[in-house]
Motif scaffolding. Structure first.
Motif, PDB file in Angstrom:
ATOM      1  N   ALA A 114     -10.169  10.092  31.383  1.00  0.00           N
ATOM      2  CA  ALA A 114     -10.213  10.639  30.022  1.00  0.00           C
ATOM      3  C   ALA A 114      -9.056  11.609  29.793  1.00  0.00           C
ATOM      4  O   ALA A 114      -8.415  11.597  28.722  1.00  0.00           O
ATOM      5  CB  ALA A 114     -11.553  11.340  29.783  1.00  0.00           C
ATOM      6  N   VAL A 126      -8.333   6.441  23.502  1.00  0.00           N
ATOM      7  CA  VAL A 126      -9.129   7.201  24.471  1.00  0.00           C
ATOM      8  C   VAL A 126     -10.404   6.452  24.843  1.00  0.00           C
ATOM      9  O   VAL A 126     -10.753   6.308  26.019  1.00  0.00           O
ATOM     10  CB  VAL A 126      -9.463   8.597  23.913  1.00  0.00           C
ATOM     11  CG1 VAL A 126     -10.382   9.353  24.885  1.00  0.00           C
ATOM     12  CG2 VAL A 126      -8.197   9.391  23.662  1.00  0.00           C
ATOM     13  N   LEU A 127     -11.128   5.941  23.821  1.00  0.00           N
ATOM     14  CA  LEU A 127     -12.380   5.251  24.090  1.00  0.00           C
ATOM     15  C   LEU A 127     -12.147   3.969  24.889  1.00  0.00           C
ATOM     16  O   LEU A 127     -12.856   3.670  25.862  1.00  0.00           O
ATOM     17  CB  LEU A 127     -13.086   4.923  22.777  1.00  0.00           C
ATOM     18  CG  LEU A 127     -14.439   4.207  22.905  1.00  0.00           C
ATOM     19  CD1 LEU A 127     -15.411   5.070  23.712  1.00  0.00           C
ATOM     20  CD2 LEU A 127     -15.002   3.884  21.527  1.00  0.00           C
ATOM     21  N   GLY A 128     -11.133   3.209  24.499  1.00  0.00           N
ATOM     22  CA  GLY A 128     -10.838   1.982  25.237  1.00  0.00           C
ATOM     23  C   GLY A 128     -10.444   2.255  26.669  1.00  0.00           C
ATOM     24  O   GLY A 128     -10.842   1.530  27.597  1.00  0.00           O
ATOM     25  N   SER A 129      -9.651   3.322  26.876  1.00  0.00           N
ATOM     26  CA  SER A 129      -9.251   3.681  28.241  1.00  0.00           C
ATOM     27  C   SER A 129     -10.463   4.083  29.075  1.00  0.00           C
ATOM     28  O   SER A 129     -10.566   3.735  30.258  1.00  0.00           O
ATOM     29  CB  SER A 129      -8.239   4.821  28.199  1.00  0.00           C
ATOM     30  OG  SER A 129      -7.068   4.438  27.513  1.00  0.00           O
ATOM     31  N   LEU A 130     -11.396   4.821  28.448  1.00  0.00           N
ATOM     32  CA  LEU A 130     -12.600   5.216  29.181  1.00  0.00           C
ATOM     33  C   LEU A 130     -13.442   4.000  29.567  1.00  0.00           C
ATOM     34  O   LEU A 130     -13.954   3.915  30.691  1.00  0.00           O
ATOM     35  CB  LEU A 130     -13.424   6.182  28.337  1.00  0.00           C
ATOM     36  CG  LEU A 130     -12.973   7.645  28.331  1.00  0.00           C
ATOM     37  CD1 LEU A 130     -13.846   8.469  27.393  1.00  0.00           C
ATOM     38  CD2 LEU A 130     -13.025   8.208  29.745  1.00  0.00           C
ATOM     39  N   VAL A 131     -13.611   3.082  28.625  1.00  0.00           N
ATOM     40  CA  VAL A 131     -14.398   1.872  28.929  1.00  0.00           C
ATOM     41  C   VAL A 131     -13.741   1.081  30.047  1.00  0.00           C
ATOM     42  O   VAL A 131     -14.405   0.606  30.974  1.00  0.00           O
ATOM     43  CB  VAL A 131     -14.550   1.012  27.664  1.00  0.00           C
ATOM     44  CG1 VAL A 131     -15.186  -0.332  28.006  1.00  0.00           C
ATOM     45  CG2 VAL A 131     -15.400   1.744  26.630  1.00  0.00           C
TER      46      VAL A 131
END
Length: 366
Positions: A114, A126-131
């Motif tokens: 994150a 950010v969300l795609g990288s976290l997933v």
């Protein structure tokens, strides 16, 4: 779990991982230069240094898996070239350390992903990288768990096998002690009988008295020898002792012949010493039993040769036949221990034609 010792296979695996890690570092560095350097530009140079440090951590993953993984997690907050070393180090933590420790390191890796997504925004956001990080690290954790429990199952199976072998040796040792106890009792009863005759029969002739004394002397010698064997049984993990002698081999083969094809050749010169002869008998008996059990209908060749100065050689070769199912292996363990007790050596294994061969050498000494 302590530090894992790196053997030849471990060095080969670590060298291969390091080589692939160097390739990954070169590929990601070249790809970054092709797509454009990050901002500020010095972050690229810092990224390269972090990737090199992470490559060095790969050599510490067996000795300090948790510490190496934590350092790699910290470096991954801004470095993309640490990706491959981080995955390997996370896998090592899951395999080698308690699950609670692995969960904390896993959570730290997700948090570092994150931070990286914020510092160096990518196309996925950010969300795609976290997933992506959760899926990747979750797959690594699952693979590590599978490897961890597979190793645990192998270790448990090996421990159970060792325990079973020890129990088999203990049973053989107890049976040997019982056999020798009975034999020693027989010797002592003969001693008592002849000693009593010498004490209460005043009418014995000198020849009869000398014969009784000879029996007492011989049985005393044999009883002392048997007593030494009993003491050896109680002190060492040895197998059961056979009762018959080599003179009974032919009768043993003849008894096993009905319904079997057994070729017997005995070229040993003279009568073998008692201990070696009894051991040879038991080797042949066990080998014939195994042949009937696991290779029913197969031809069996029994050869006994040797003589004074060269020892006694026993070989039993059975051809392939109808397998009667897997055995426990305790009979062969008993043969190994019994042969070692007699001062000999035993070899066994598959024959060239798919059958089974048992070969033993025994000393020609009393």
């Amino acid at each position: 779990m302590g530090a894992e010792r790196r053997g030849a296979r471990g060095w080969a695996v670590d060298a291969a991982l390091f080589a692939f890690g160097v390739f990954s570092w070169l590929y990601l560095s070249g790809d970054r230069m092709r797509l454009g350097l990050p901002s500020p530009p010095w972050l690229f140079e810092l990224d390269q240094l972090a990737g090199i440090a992470a490559l060095g951590l790969l050599w510490l993953r067996r000795r300090w898996p948790t510490q190496a993984a934590v350092v790699a997690v910290v470096l991954s907050t801004f470095s993309e070239t640490t990706a491959f070393p981080l995955v390997v180090l996370l896998f090592g933590v899951v395999v080698r350390r308690p699950l609670r420790t692995a969960a904390w390191v896993f959570g730290g890796a997700v948090a570092a992903a994150a931070v990286y997504a914020v510092l160096r925004p990518a196309e996925m956001g950010v969300l795609g990288s976290l997933v992506f990080a959760v899926v990747l690290y979750g797959g690594v954790a699952g693979w590590g768990m599978f490897t961890r429990y597979r190793r645990a199952l192998r270790a448990r199976a090996a421990e159970q096998e060792r325990d079973e072998r020890e129990r088999a040796r203990a049973r053989a040792r107890e049976e040997l002690a019982r056999e020798l106890h009975d034999l020693l009792g027989h010797r002592l009863s003969l001693l008592s009988l002849h000693a009593g005759a010498m004490e209460y029969r005043a009418d014995l002739s000198p020849q009869e008295l000398a014969g009784a004394a000879g029996v007492v002397r011989e049985q005393s010698h044999l009883a002392m020898r048997d007593l030494r064997e009993v003491i050896a049984v109680l002190r060492a993990p040895i197998g059961e002792l056979p009762q018959p002698s080599m003179a009974d081999l032919r009768a043993l083969v003849e008894e096993a012949r009905p319904g079997s094809r057994i070729a017997f050749a005995q070229t040993a010169e003279g009568e073998a010493p008692e201990r070696s002869g009894r051991t040879a008998y038991r080797i042949v008996q066990e080998a014939l039993t195994n042949a009937r059990r696991h290779a029913e209908g197969a031809a069996v060749a029994v050869t006994v040769s040797g003589g004074p100065g060269e020892g006694l050689e026993v070989e039993v070769v059975s051809g392939p036949g109808r397998d009667g199912g897997p055995g426990s292996g305790h009979g062969l363990i008993g043969l190994e221990e019994r042969t070692a007790l007699a001062g000999g050596r035993l070899e066994y294994g598959p024959a060239e034609d798919g059958g089974w061969r048992v070969r033993a050498w025994l000393p020609w000494t009393a």
